[in-house]
Design a protein around this motif. Structure first.
Motif, mmCIF file in Angstrom:
data_model
loop_
_atom_site.group_PDB
_atom_site.id
_atom_site.type_symbol
_atom_site.label_atom_id
_atom_site.label_comp_id
_atom_site.label_asym_id
_atom_site.label_seq_id
_atom_site.Cartn_x
_atom_site.Cartn_y
_atom_site.Cartn_z
ATOM 1 N N GLU A 26 0.811 -1.220 0.000
ATOM 2 C CA GLU A 26 0.000 0.000 0.000
ATOM 3 C C GLU A 26 0.849 1.276 0.000
ATOM 4 N N ASP A 27 2.151 1.152 0.221
ATOM 5 C CA ASP A 27 3.018 2.332 0.292
ATOM 6 C C ASP A 27 3.966 2.472 -0.898
ATOM 7 N N VAL A 28 3.794 1.656 -1.944
ATOM 8 C CA VAL A 28 4.785 1.673 -3.031
ATOM 9 C C VAL A 28 4.368 2.498 -4.247
ATOM 10 N N TYR A 29 3.234 3.172 -4.185
ATOM 11 C CA TYR A 29 2.825 4.001 -5.322
ATOM 12 C C TYR A 29 3.897 5.042 -5.634
ATOM 13 N N ASN A 30 4.286 5.121 -6.893
ATOM 14 C CA ASN A 30 5.303 6.045 -7.398
ATOM 15 C C ASN A 30 6.695 5.774 -6.847
ATOM 16 N N ARG A 31 6.892 4.616 -6.247
ATOM 17 C CA ARG A 31 8.247 4.215 -5.880
ATOM 18 C C ARG A 31 8.867 3.463 -7.058
ATOM 19 N N ILE A 32 10.174 3.198 -6.973
ATOM 20 C CA ILE A 32 10.898 2.586 -8.080
ATOM 21 C C ILE A 32 11.190 1.125 -7.751
ATOM 22 N N LEU A 33 10.644 0.248 -8.539
ATOM 23 C CA LEU A 33 10.772 -1.192 -8.331
ATOM 24 C C LEU A 33 12.226 -1.623 -8.498
ATOM 25 N N GLN A 34 12.719 -2.422 -7.551
ATOM 26 C CA GLN A 34 14.093 -2.912 -7.637
ATOM 27 C C GLN A 34 14.158 -4.435 -7.544
ATOM 28 N N GLU A 35 13.172 -5.085 -8.109
ATOM 29 C CA GLU A 35 13.165 -6.528 -8.301
ATOM 30 C C GLU A 35 12.258 -6.835 -9.484
ATOM 31 N N ASP A 36 12.568 -7.905 -10.186
ATOM 32 C CA ASP A 36 11.660 -8.363 -11.227
ATOM 33 C C ASP A 36 10.463 -9.027 -10.569
ATOM 34 N N VAL A 37 9.284 -8.754 -11.079
ATOM 35 C CA VAL A 37 8.054 -9.339 -10.524
ATOM 36 C C VAL A 37 7.660 -10.537 -11.375
ATOM 37 N N ILE A 38 7.581 -11.697 -10.737
ATOM 38 C CA ILE A 38 7.305 -12.957 -11.420
ATOM 39 C C ILE A 38 5.945 -13.496 -10.974
ATOM 40 N N ALA A 39 5.151 -13.962 -11.917
ATOM 41 C CA ALA A 39 3.833 -14.518 -11.599
ATOM 42 C C ALA A 39 3.974 -15.840 -10.855
ATOM 43 N N ASP A 40 3.275 -15.978 -9.743
ATOM 44 C CA ASP A 40 3.328 -17.219 -8.966
ATOM 45 C C ASP A 40 2.186 -18.171 -9.316
ATOM 46 N N MET A 41 1.328 -17.749 -10.247
ATOM 47 C CA MET A 41 0.216 -18.591 -10.665
ATOM 48 C C MET A 41 -0.311 -18.075 -12.001
ATOM 49 N N HIS A 42 -1.124 -18.891 -12.663
ATOM 50 C CA HIS A 42 -1.774 -18.431 -13.884
ATOM 51 C C HIS A 42 -2.796 -17.341 -13.547
ATOM 52 N N MET A 43 -3.026 -16.441 -14.506
ATOM 53 C CA MET A 43 -4.071 -15.442 -14.345
ATOM 54 C C MET A 43 -4.861 -15.349 -15.652
ATOM 55 N N PRO A 44 -6.185 -15.626 -15.646
ATOM 56 C CA PRO A 44 -6.930 -16.111 -14.499
ATOM 57 C C PRO A 44 -6.438 -17.495 -14.047
ATOM 58 N N PRO A 45 -6.642 -17.833 -12.781
ATOM 59 C CA PRO A 45 -6.175 -19.131 -12.289
ATOM 60 C C PRO A 45 -7.072 -20.290 -12.730
ATOM 61 N N PHE A 46 -8.199 -19.981 -13.342
ATOM 62 C CA PHE A 46 -9.143 -20.981 -13.842
ATOM 63 C C PHE A 46 -9.951 -20.350 -14.959
ATOM 64 N N ASN A 47 -10.639 -21.162 -15.742
ATOM 65 C CA ASN A 47 -11.563 -20.599 -16.732
ATOM 66 C C ASN A 47 -12.706 -19.919 -15.985
#
Length: 391
Positions: A26-47
């Motif tokens: 909730e506090d990261v708006y307009n901050r600078i990401l310093q890690e790659d973000v990897i999906a931990d599941m399919h999206m959508p996770p189901f049909n």
């Protein structure tokens, strides 16, 4: 290359210098990401169903269908759907494995107790398929991304309740000028209210940077030097307004030179806002902006902001829009890149507003963009195109 292009090249060559920290989502708006973000599941996770309707086998779409149950979002089917059967389903709910179609409530005819029929034989499937947005293990965001509002949802969807970002630098803003009084004061003859500090601080806060102090100093070499040195002790960036030019009381360049700062440039090649210093010593960066409010705004947006983002490890590319002018632009001298406050109107065209130069602060009340007039260009006719940067 012209001076502004030289500065852009120097900015690209700067070496990022930042620390990182893990911050609640909730506090990261307009901050600078310093890690790659990897999906931990399919999206959508189901049909999942794309709308409220009835899930069935598409081969049965023309038949009368028996309704087995109602599936709300968050609930799984408890019955297998066979031939000429269906389930009533809500938007976002998991589609039963046996079904390959959802027809809309609006296309439904009730033909008896627990019996329905689809009256649209050409209905779309209306299913959001598993992994349609992204697959497990897919990289969603790259290190260096500035986290905007849309990306907050992406982070949440990928399960990131905490995010590694660049640590916020400490910034001190110093306005210099014996003519300055605080905004709440009524100026005496020869004085003017300090409008630069609030503007620069707002620009910094928009970047979600931490302003630790804001000072207003008279044109006194010793006082400015003392307060400047104090600011260096407590801040990573010091931003001064006023005193960056070549007047008798413009002390900033002299102070920087005497303290052996590495001065990257003294001029921008921009109008308004040509005199401006950017310098560094022992990992501390100092900006000397103009005392005129429009000039300092332009200098910050076009130069200081890209420098700060580069040093914080951000992949920053300012938005520039090509749009059509609805007025004739003329200037006498074309020896610098001109930046002109303008209005992008409801038709998406660049509209002229009154602008009398770098001290014309009221021009900013009507402006929502800055028009770029390239070096060497003195005329742009109505109907021709130019680049603007939204404010």
């Amino acid at each position: 290359m012209n001076q502004f292009e030289i500065i852009q090249d120097k900015i690209k060559q700067l070496t990022p210098c930042y620390l990182t920290e893990k911050v609640a989502l909730e506090d990261v708006y307009n901050r600078i990401l310093q890690e790659d973000v990897i999906a931990d599941m399919h999206m959508p996770p189901f049909n999942k169903s794309a709308m409220d309707g009835y899930a069935c086998r598409y081969e049965d779409i023309a038949n009368n269908l028996e309704v087995l149950e109602v599936i709300n979002a968050g609930k799984m089917a408890t019955n297998k759907v066979g031939k000429n059967q269906c389930v009533k389903i809500m938007t976002g709910a998991a589609v039963p494995a046996e079904c390959d179609c959802v027809f809309m409530v609006e296309d439904t005819v009730n033909i008896g107790k627990n019996k329905v029929r689809c009256n649209n034989q050409k209905t779309k499937k209306n299913i959001c398929y598993q992994g349609e947005d992204y697959k497990k293990g897919e990289q969603l965001l790259s290190k260096g991304t500035i986290i905007n509002i849309s990306l907050m949802a992406v982070l949440a969807g990928a399960g990131y309740s905490e995010v590694v970002v660049s640590k916020q630098p400490r910034v001190t803003v110093i306005a210099t000028g014996s003519e300055l009084v605080a905004p709440e004061q009524k100026p005496n003859p020869g004085q003017i209210r300090n409008s630069n500090s609030s503007q620069v601080i707002a620009q910094l806060k928009k970047m979600n940077l931490n302003v630790v102090a804001s000072l207003q100093l008279k044109d006194d070499y010793d006082i400015i030097t003392e307060q400047f040195n104090n600011a260096l002790e407590t801040s990573d960036f010091v931003i001064l307004t006023g005193g960056a030019s070549v007047g008798d009381f413009d002390f900033i360049p002299e102070i920087l030179q005497k303290q052996n700062f590495n001065i990257f440039w003294k001029y921008t090649g921009i109008k308004p806002g040509n005199p401006m210093t950017c310098s560094e010593k022992n990992g501390k960066y100092v900006f000397g902006l103009s005392g005129n409010p429009v000039s300092s705004l332009v200098q910050f947006e076009l130069i200081a902001k890209p420098v700060i983002y580069k040093l914080l490890g951000a992949e920053y590319a300012p938005m520039r829009i090509k749009a059509q002018l609805n007025f004739d632009y003329r200037r006498k001298k074309a020896d610098r890149l001109a930046i002109v406050p303008v209005l992008i109107n409801g038709e998406g065209k660049i509209q002229e507003i009154p602008f009398h130069g770098s001290a014309h602060i009221n021009a900013l009340t009507m402006a929502n963009a800055l028009l770029e007039i390239p070096l060497g260009i003195s005329t742009i006719n109505s109907g021709e195109f130019g680049y603007v940067r939204p404010l």
